[in-house]
Design an enzyme around this catalytic site. Sequence first.
Site, PDB file in Angstrom:
ATOM      1  N   HIS A  61     -10.537  -4.753  10.930  1.00 47.30           N
ATOM      2  CA  HIS A  61     -11.198  -4.537   9.633  1.00 47.30           C
ATOM      3  C   HIS A  61     -12.483  -3.730   9.745  1.00 47.30           C
ATOM      4  O   HIS A  61     -13.315  -3.776   8.851  1.00 47.30           O
ATOM      5  CB  HIS A  61     -11.523  -5.884   8.969  1.00 47.30           C
ATOM      6  N   GLU A  86       0.817  -1.221   0.000  1.00 44.89           N
ATOM      7  CA  GLU A  86       0.000   0.000   0.000  1.00 44.89           C
ATOM      8  C   GLU A  86       0.848   1.267   0.000  1.00 44.89           C
ATOM      9  O   GLU A  86       0.565   2.216  -0.733  1.00 44.89           O
ATOM     10  CB  GLU A  86      -0.946   0.014   1.206  1.00 44.89           C
TER      11      GLU A  86
END
Lengths: 325, 339
Positions: free
Chosen positions: A129, A60
């Site tokens: 998450h 990322e």
Amino acid sequence: MATLTYRDALNQALREEMLRDDRVFLMGEEVAQYDGAYKVSRGLLKEFGPRRVVDTPIAELGFTGIGVGAAMVGLRPIIEMMTWNFALLAIDQIVNSAAKMRYMSGGQIGMPIVFRGPGGAALQLAAQHSQAFESWYAHIPGLKVVAPATPADAKGLLKASIRDDNPVVFIEGEMLYNLKGEVPEDDHVVPIGVADIKRAGKDVTIICHSKTVGPALKAAEALAAEGIDAEVIDLRSIRPLDTETILNSVGKTNRCVVAEEGWAFAGVGAQVVDTIQREAFDSLDAPILRVTGADVPMPYNKHLERAAKVDASKIQDAAKKVLYL
Amino acid sequence: MTTTAPGGKTRAVDQATQALHRGYLRQMLLIRRFEEKTGEAYSLGKIGGFCHLYIGQEAVAVGAMATLRPDDHVITAYREHGQALARGLSARSVMAELYGKATGSSGGKGGSMHIFDAAKGFLGGHGIVGSHIPLAAGVAFAHKYRGGDQVCLCFFGEAAANIGAFHETLNMAELWDLPVVFVIENNGYGMGTAVARAAAITNFADRGAAYGMASEQVDGQNVLTVREAFDRAVARARKQSKPTLLEIKTYRYVGHSMSDAAHGTYRSKEEVDQYRQKDPIAILEDLMRAAGYWDDARHQALDAEVMAEVADSVTFAEESPDPDPSALFRDVYAEEGHT
């Protein structure tokens, strides 16, 4: 108007903007061959090829920085975060590079880039998450932050974000991807920084965005059954914030509830409440209440998770409290 | 100067080469004098913030920039005054930026660590160690996307080769054949931490192998050696669209920043003195002198010329206005929201 899912509305926006401007490309994990982890980019590789729909390794920080670098010299990248939880690995590039590039270069280097992907909780994905990060990015001058709640807004705001010359943090909702709604056909562009009155009312203002819009509308219906006429304002853009629409509504209802999926501390609602107390102090007939996610990491157990999340009944209760009912 | 050509014949150094060497020398001397003056001005409180000088490393920037075209790009870290000058930014615009003046290269908003000149393809000046490494790959990605043959040079210190962004970027740059040259300026220390205390593999060029990337270790004190290495790397990027990792061995004579002594806590005076014997300016001058086209008189004339240019940059910076107060809120966002 066609009825589309939120997912397909985003897909249409991507496709239309890629057709419109060759400088626009999509980069991220699983965006190409896999058709997107959540299928938002379905069919784009086939139509536009690997030059413009680029699968990346799981890196990322690296690929977000590559997007920022490409934007520095005039391309218009769309960087997909598989979820915004993973974007924490890339936040240095969003905050230290993208948000500051124009300013620290004395206006010489533009930054037309969109960072997009799903944010917030889905179902039972537990602590790492299930996080809503709108307020983190909204804190940063130089960034715009957008979080649409409906298919029409998803399409229109994504098109506006791709055309914007500033870095835009575009936070979608995993639980919204299957939501259906009418979407105008033509070149449907929703300006950034304009809130939308999703339901007009006169007794209490409920301010919300993204995934809390659905529960807020549900709460408004329940309130209507009790004879309370709630106005539901969907912020749509967190930064810039449409203070005019907020203040007009509170000026009319004199009572306000602010709902958001994220945590309360230094949250989006804190900024909204600050604006109202300063600009519309005399309009208020009651303290403003906030409905937020519980101040805990998200638990896995479904009963605990439900208790941690914002829902219609919590918003309804808060609305009644500000009405002293 | 004479060189021995294949076959044993010697030939004189031609006029063009002499001029080239004089040009390199002038740039290195300009950087040296500019940085000395910067140190002085900092001590007088004229320059604020963090300030990292390039003294000792001049041959790296000069040898590297000599290989570029005007439409290429350079992106670098916070020890970048010398690179900016070598890329052709004026001493005036760099010094004015250090002074925080409106006439500075970033309008006084960037300072020592954020020198930009878009027209010269000089893309900063970045202050978070290693975070500009992926930006360089992004610039190269754009070059390739558009089908051009421009190259992006990316400078960083060896300490930046220990952060994740370095590894993620090298992997993607090789995977996607991006026209970028990653330049590790190995000056031996990441702030006060010696290389051997921070890196499991201290031969940084070896790290290219992890990604199948061409790499080379280069003596950074000889500008001609540096130039040749960059010629190879830049050609690889331009003609084959392939990245290269260059490790340039160099040394900074001064502390990490203006708040750090040149020697004392983490390195000795003897070590610094030893490296001063391999001074890049002296190495080139000795070579030119030995070949008969350089002498003390010419040195003094050049030094005077360069000192005058630096003095002029200081006067310019001193006399330039501060940014207008309205500049505070300008350039946070683009003026026009949509294109």
